[in-house]
Design a protein around this motif. Structure first.
Motif, PDB file in Angstrom:
ATOM      1  N   GLY A 291      -6.573 -10.545   1.542  1.00  0.00           N
ATOM      2  CA  GLY A 291      -5.171 -10.925   1.599  1.00  0.00           C
ATOM      3  C   GLY A 291      -4.468 -10.940   0.256  1.00  0.00           C
ATOM      4  O   GLY A 291      -3.279 -11.221   0.185  1.00  0.00           O
ATOM      5  N   VAL A 292      -5.181 -10.606  -0.830  1.00  0.00           N
ATOM      6  CA  VAL A 292      -4.570 -10.651  -2.156  1.00  0.00           C
ATOM      7  C   VAL A 292      -3.646  -9.454  -2.402  1.00  0.00           C
ATOM      8  O   VAL A 292      -2.783  -9.502  -3.264  1.00  0.00           O
ATOM      9  CB  VAL A 292      -5.648 -10.757  -3.258  1.00  0.00           C
ATOM     10  N   GLY A 293      -3.833  -8.369  -1.632  1.00  0.00           N
ATOM     11  CA  GLY A 293      -2.973  -7.193  -1.784  1.00  0.00           C
ATOM     12  C   GLY A 293      -3.676  -5.946  -2.295  1.00  0.00           C
ATOM     13  O   GLY A 293      -3.033  -5.006  -2.738  1.00  0.00           O
ATOM     14  N   LYS A 294      -4.999  -5.914  -2.207  1.00  0.00           N
ATOM     15  CA  LYS A 294      -5.750  -4.749  -2.700  1.00  0.00           C
ATOM     16  C   LYS A 294      -5.390  -3.488  -1.914  1.00  0.00           C
ATOM     17  O   LYS A 294      -5.080  -2.457  -2.509  1.00  0.00           O
ATOM     18  CB  LYS A 294      -7.267  -5.012  -2.612  1.00  0.00           C
ATOM     19  N   SER A 295      -5.427  -3.577  -0.591  1.00  0.00           N
ATOM     20  CA  SER A 295      -5.130  -2.406   0.243  1.00  0.00           C
ATOM     21  C   SER A 295      -3.674  -1.982   0.101  1.00  0.00           C
ATOM     22  O   SER A 295      -3.357  -0.784   0.104  1.00  0.00           O
ATOM     23  CB  SER A 295      -5.456  -2.697   1.710  1.00  0.00           C
ATOM     24  N   THR A 296      -2.775  -2.953  -0.031  1.00  0.00           N
ATOM     25  CA  THR A 296      -1.356  -2.645  -0.254  1.00  0.00           C
ATOM     26  C   THR A 296      -1.188  -1.912  -1.583  1.00  0.00           C
ATOM     27  O   THR A 296      -0.450  -0.927  -1.677  1.00  0.00           O
ATOM     28  CB  THR A 296      -0.518  -3.945  -0.249  1.00  0.00           C
ATOM     29  N   TRP A 297      -1.891  -2.370  -2.614  1.00  0.00           N
ATOM     30  CA  TRP A 297      -1.836  -1.724  -3.926  1.00  0.00           C
ATOM     31  C   TRP A 297      -2.318  -0.280  -3.832  1.00  0.00           C
ATOM     32  O   TRP A 297      -1.719   0.619  -4.430  1.00  0.00           O
ATOM     33  CB  TRP A 297      -2.686  -2.535  -4.910  1.00  0.00           C
ATOM     34  N   ILE A 298      -3.383  -0.051  -3.066  1.00  0.00           N
ATOM     35  CA  ILE A 298      -3.893   1.314  -2.876  1.00  0.00           C
ATOM     36  C   ILE A 298      -2.813   2.195  -2.251  1.00  0.00           C
ATOM     37  O   ILE A 298      -2.552   3.303  -2.728  1.00  0.00           O
ATOM     38  CB  ILE A 298      -5.168   1.298  -1.996  1.00  0.00           C
ATOM     39  N   LYS A 299      -2.170   1.705  -1.197  1.00  0.00           N
ATOM     40  CA  LYS A 299      -1.116   2.489  -0.523  1.00  0.00           C
ATOM     41  C   LYS A 299       0.063   2.736  -1.444  1.00  0.00           C
ATOM     42  O   LYS A 299       0.585   3.848  -1.507  1.00  0.00           O
ATOM     43  CB  LYS A 299      -0.660   1.765   0.744  1.00  0.00           C
ATOM     44  N   GLU A 300       0.514   1.701  -2.133  1.00  0.00           N
ATOM     45  CA  GLU A 300       1.676   1.835  -3.017  1.00  0.00           C
ATOM     46  C   GLU A 300       1.425   2.830  -4.151  1.00  0.00           C
ATOM     47  O   GLU A 300       2.368   3.441  -4.654  1.00  0.00           O
ATOM     48  CB  GLU A 300       2.060   0.472  -3.612  1.00  0.00           C
TER      49      GLU A 300
END
Length: 193
Positions: A12-21
């Motif tokens: 939930g820290v945003g690792k996958s979001t960071w990958i997408k962005e």
């Protein structure tokens, strides 16, 4: 580019979001995505769907096999997982040594735990992680440091570190280039003298 990047941070820290962005999906192996290949989300005791950890041994065996195949070809690879323990990171060391890889950890561990818990609630139901698990992982990351053989980056340092910067030789009057010396050390020593 023989580079392995390990993401480190709570669920939930945003690792996958960071990958997408950052447009890095095609370079990424994700433990959760592989878990979903082994089994669809299951109902837990609370009547909510979750990603099952039941096949984790198979998940990590497959992830490491896929990683080794990529490393054998010299491919740039990112691993999306929590990597909260030194032992989790150290399992990559033999592969990194075998295939001569640089290893970086992109560290998300300094994000405030309240923010992580809030983001966890906003995730798709099957990606929710019990609050107690997040708190345990968060606590572990404050006490367990990243092994010294890897380079630690913050997310905002990643692009600058990974960008190729060619060297400029315009200020030199003369440049000498030596290929493989092999059996010609005598000739090389004569030239250097």
């Amino acid at each position: 580019m023989r580079t392995l990047v390990l993401l480190r941070g709570c669920p939930g820290v945003g690792k996958s979001t960071w990958i997408k962005e950052n447009g890095l999906e095609q370079y990424t192996l994700s433990a959760d995505n592989i878990r979903l290949l082994f089994q669809s989300p299951v109902l837990n005791k609370s009547g909510k769907y979750e990603i099952s950890p039941k096949h984790d041994n198979k998940v990590w065996d497959l992830l490491l096999k896929l990683l080794e195949d990529r490393m054998d070809r010299g491919e740039f690879t990112i691993i999306d997982a929590t990597h909260s323990k030194q032992s989790m990171i150290s399992r990559y060391k033999p592969l990194a040594q075998k295939y001569r890889y640089r290893v970086y950890v992109v560290d998300f561990s300094d994000v405030d735990v309240r923010r992580i818990l809030k983001r966890n609630k906003m995730r798709a139901e099957h990606k929710h992680v019990p609050e107690s698990s997040i708190l345990n992982i968060y606590e572990r990351m404050t006490t367990e440091k990243v092994p010294s053989w890897v380079t630690v980056l913050k997310p905002d340092e990643f692009e600058n570190t990974m960008t190729y910067k060619p060297r400029c030789f315009d200020d030199y009057k003369k440049i000498h280039i030596f290929g493989d010396v092999h059996g010609c050390n005598t000739v090389l020593q004569e030239y250097l003298n």
